[in-house]
Scaffold this motif. Structure first.
Motif, PDB file in Angstrom:
ATOM      1  N   ILE A 114       0.862  -1.172   0.000  1.00 51.02           N
ATOM      2  CA  ILE A 114       0.000   0.000   0.000  1.00 51.02           C
ATOM      3  C   ILE A 114       0.903   1.227   0.000  1.00 51.02           C
ATOM      4  N   THR A 115       0.567   2.241  -0.797  1.00 49.61           N
ATOM      5  CA  THR A 115       1.462   3.376  -0.995  1.00 49.61           C
ATOM      6  C   THR A 115       0.887   4.690  -0.478  1.00 49.61           C
ATOM      7  N   PHE A 116       1.777   5.584  -0.107  1.00 47.47           N
ATOM      8  CA  PHE A 116       1.367   6.934   0.254  1.00 47.47           C
ATOM      9  C   PHE A 116       0.728   7.621  -0.952  1.00 47.47           C
ATOM     10  N   SER A 117       1.325   7.410  -2.125  1.00 47.90           N
ATOM     11  CA  SER A 117       0.828   8.105  -3.322  1.00 47.90           C
ATOM     12  C   SER A 117      -0.599   7.694  -3.646  1.00 47.90           C
ATOM     13  N   GLY A 118      -0.893   6.413  -3.501  1.00 48.85           N
ATOM     14  CA  GLY A 118      -2.237   5.944  -3.796  1.00 48.85           C
ATOM     15  C   GLY A 118      -3.256   6.289  -2.726  1.00 48.85           C
ATOM     16  N   SER A 119      -2.786   6.467  -1.491  1.00 47.39           N
ATOM     17  CA  SER A 119      -3.698   6.720  -0.370  1.00 47.39           C
ATOM     18  C   SER A 119      -3.841   8.199  -0.036  1.00 47.39           C
ATOM     19  N   PHE A 120      -2.741   8.946  -0.162  1.00 45.18           N
ATOM     20  CA  PHE A 120      -2.748  10.355   0.231  1.00 45.18           C
ATOM     21  C   PHE A 120      -2.447  11.315  -0.921  1.00 45.18           C
ATOM     22  N   ASN A 121      -2.223  10.739  -2.110  1.00 49.50           N
ATOM     23  CA  ASN A 121      -1.894  11.549  -3.287  1.00 49.50           C
ATOM     24  C   ASN A 121      -0.613  12.368  -3.075  1.00 49.50           C
ATOM     25  N   THR A 122       0.300  11.821  -2.294  1.00 51.17           N
ATOM     26  CA  THR A 122       1.596  12.459  -2.084  1.00 51.17           C
ATOM     27  C   THR A 122       2.589  11.401  -1.654  1.00 51.17           C
ATOM     28  N   GLU A 123       3.874  11.747  -1.637  1.00 51.83           N
ATOM     29  CA  GLU A 123       4.924  10.862  -1.168  1.00 51.83           C
ATOM     30  C   GLU A 123       5.799  11.619  -0.190  1.00 51.83           C
ATOM     31  N   MET A 124       6.561  10.899   0.634  1.00 51.18           N
ATOM     32  CA  MET A 124       7.381  11.573   1.632  1.00 51.18           C
ATOM     33  C   MET A 124       8.420  12.481   0.999  1.00 51.18           C
ATOM     34  N   ASP A 125       8.959  12.100  -0.141  1.00 50.82           N
ATOM     35  CA  ASP A 125       9.920  12.981  -0.827  1.00 50.82           C
ATOM     36  C   ASP A 125       9.264  14.315  -1.185  1.00 50.82           C
ATOM     37  N   GLN A 126       8.007  14.268  -1.625  1.00 54.80           N
ATOM     38  CA  GLN A 126       7.281  15.493  -1.944  1.00 54.80           C
ATOM     39  C   GLN A 126       7.008  16.315  -0.691  1.00 54.80           C
ATOM     40  N   VAL A 127       6.650  15.635   0.387  1.00 56.21           N
ATOM     41  CA  VAL A 127       6.367  16.322   1.646  1.00 56.21           C
ATOM     42  C   VAL A 127       7.596  17.087   2.115  1.00 56.21           C
ATOM     43  N   VAL A 128       8.754  16.441   2.050  1.00 61.78           N
ATOM     44  CA  VAL A 128       9.997  17.074   2.501  1.00 61.78           C
ATOM     45  C   VAL A 128      10.379  18.226   1.580  1.00 61.78           C
ATOM     46  N   ARG A 129      10.234  18.018   0.265  1.00 63.35           N
ATOM     47  CA  ARG A 129      10.609  19.075  -0.684  1.00 63.35           C
ATOM     48  C   ARG A 129       9.679  20.272  -0.637  1.00 63.35           C
ATOM     49  N   SER A 130       8.487  20.101  -0.089  1.00 62.37           N
ATOM     50  CA  SER A 130       7.508  21.194  -0.068  1.00 62.37           C
ATOM     51  C   SER A 130       7.976  22.383   0.766  1.00 62.37           C
ATOM     52  N   GLY A 131       8.849  22.119   1.734  1.00 60.14           N
ATOM     53  CA  GLY A 131       9.333  23.199   2.592  1.00 60.14           C
ATOM     54  C   GLY A 131       8.334  23.625   3.647  1.00 60.14           C
ATOM     55  N   ASN A 132       7.245  22.876   3.799  1.00 54.34           N
ATOM     56  CA  ASN A 132       6.198  23.245   4.768  1.00 54.34           C
ATOM     57  C   ASN A 132       6.262  22.435   6.054  1.00 54.34           C
ATOM     58  N   LEU A 133       7.360  21.708   6.246  1.00 50.87           N
ATOM     59  CA  LEU A 133       7.465  20.862   7.429  1.00 50.87           C
ATOM     60  C   LEU A 133       7.545  21.686   8.708  1.00 50.87           C
ATOM     61  N   GLN A 134       6.794  21.265   9.695  1.00 46.06           N
ATOM     62  CA  GLN A 134       6.887  21.824  11.039  1.00 46.06           C
ATOM     63  C   GLN A 134       7.310  20.679  11.955  1.00 46.06           C
ATOM     64  N   GLY A 135       8.597  20.538  12.139  1.00 49.71           N
ATOM     65  CA  GLY A 135       9.130  19.390  12.860  1.00 49.71           C
ATOM     66  C   GLY A 135       9.865  18.484  11.892  1.00 49.71           C
ATOM     67  N   SER A 136      10.227  17.304  12.365  1.00 47.24           N
ATOM     68  CA  SER A 136      10.987  16.360  11.544  1.00 47.24           C
ATOM     69  C   SER A 136      10.077  15.622  10.574  1.00 47.24           C
ATOM     70  N   PRO A 137      10.634  15.066   9.488  1.00 48.04           N
ATOM     71  CA  PRO A 137       9.825  14.265   8.560  1.00 48.04           C
ATOM     72  C   PRO A 137       9.110  13.109   9.242  1.00 48.04           C
ATOM     73  N   CYS A 138       9.731  12.550  10.301  1.00 52.67           N
ATOM     74  CA  CYS A 138       9.120  11.419  11.016  1.00 52.67           C
ATOM     75  C   CYS A 138       7.778  11.795  11.635  1.00 52.67           C
ATOM     76  N   ALA A 139       7.633  13.080  12.013  1.00 51.15           N
ATOM     77  CA  ALA A 139       6.383  13.531  12.624  1.00 51.15           C
ATOM     78  C   ALA A 139       5.240  13.504  11.612  1.00 51.15           C
ATOM     79  N   TYR A 140       5.566  13.523  10.323  1.00 53.32           N
ATOM     80  CA  TYR A 140       4.560  13.445   9.268  1.00 53.32           C
ATOM     81  C   TYR A 140       4.359  11.998   8.831  1.00 53.32           C
ATOM     82  N   CYS A 141       5.474  11.297   8.672  1.00 51.87           N
ATOM     83  CA  CYS A 141       5.430   9.926   8.165  1.00 51.87           C
ATOM     84  C   CYS A 141       4.737   8.984   9.147  1.00 51.87           C
TER      85      CYS A 141
END
Length: 310
Positions: A114-141
């Motif tokens: 099961i994939t992030f892209s298929g479930s959330f229409n995004t991927e962790m690489d995109q989340v990190v590149r967005s520059g909108n992180l508040q905290g570490s990537p782990c807090a989102y993943c």
């Protein structure tokens, strides 16, 4: 060194117990503790009991799946179904996925992805590149992974979902909740005794087994596993807690077991786990939550506009 139980050459020295073990007695020790946890954490139904297994392809989840297979293969009323979550991290998940598929095929266990892209229409690489992180990537993943673990387990109609969390991981998580002062979240930690509507109970049969023991068991039993590290993990607060606990454990062997035992006693004697439950439902996805929105919907942006914003 000689094995403390026989005259064979030892392959492992346990500082907390002061014992040395040969290959046979080391494997026996790991499997005995694993089986004890299965008996404590799993209540087998009169009919079939289905266990969903989250497998990344790393050493912990691979050993978890192998031990479940080895322990349950003679139980005709137990069904194991494995799944892998692909977060969309280039150069990392692909290798683990191959290893997970290979192990499942070898053991004859069904496996789905099961994939992030298929479930959330995004991927962790995109989340990190967005520059909108508040905290570490782990807090989102983390919240999104937990959402998909539960989703896959419900799809399997599983009675439990098994996670490859070893003693090192578990003691770190306990201490992180202590440092945050999150008492209720700590008490809600797996293993879960009762099923809450909308959530599949999580079991963690490796919780009393050190990480180095899991690694050695994988080597001795010839369990192939991916040795890659998530490229975003270095930013996590967990690293500081890991270093702290490793330092204390080195000087005071058994500290991590004491931390695990502390939580186990607290959950058993001080409060009923089912009393510290998620009393609300997320307004977006309907999953149990401790507020109007679950952490998965907050982190993937749905909680703001019902549309992904990352």
């Amino acid at each position: 060194m000689k094995c403390s139980k026989c005259e064979q050459t030892a392959v492992f020295e346990s500082k907390p117990t002061g014992s040395s073990l040969c290959k046979f007695h080391f494997v026996e020790s790991v499997e005995r503790r694993f089986k004890q946890e299965i008996r404590r954490q799993v209540h087998f139904n009169n009919g079939n009991t289905t266990i969903g297994v989250a497998i990344s392809g790393g050493k912990d989840s691979s050993v978890l799946l192998y031990l479940l297979w080895k322990t349950m293969q003679k139980k005709k009323n137990v069904v194991l179904k494995a799944f892998t979550i692909d977060e969309g991290i280039e150069g990392y998940r692909s290798e683990g996925l191959k290893t997970a598929e290979k192990l499942c095929n070898k053991l004859g266990i069904s496996h789905e992805v099961i994939t992030f892209s298929g479930s959330f229409n995004t991927e962790m690489d995109q989340v990190v590149r967005s520059g909108n992180l508040q905290g570490s990537p782990c807090a989102y993943c983390g919240p999104m992974r937990r959402d998909l673990m539960n989703r896959m387990s419900e799809e399997f109609n599983a009675d439990y979902v098994a996670l490859g969390i070893n003693l090192d991981d578990y003691s770190q998580s306990i201490m992180m909740n202590v440092l945050r002062g999150d008492y209720e979240k700590m008490l809600r930690m797996a293993p879960h005794k009762n099923r809450i509507q909308g959530l599949v109970p999580r079991i963690i049969p490796l919780r009393k087994i050190y990480e180095k023991e899991v690694k050695l068991y994988a080597i001795l039993e010839g369990i192939e596993h991916d040795m890659g590290w998530c490229p975003y993990a270095m930013e996590a607060q967990r690293n500081k807690v890991r270093s702290l606990l490793n330092s204390i454990e080195e000087n005071s062997p058994g500290t991590k077991l004491a931390i695990e035992g502390f939580l186990e006693k607290l959950q058993k004697h001080e409060i009923k786990q089912e009393e510290i439950i998620l009393t609300e439902k997320c307004l977006i996805c309907g999953n149990p939550s401790n507020g109007p929105y679950c952490q998965s919907c907050i982190r993937n942006g749905k909680a703001k506009s019902n549309k992904l914003s990352i």
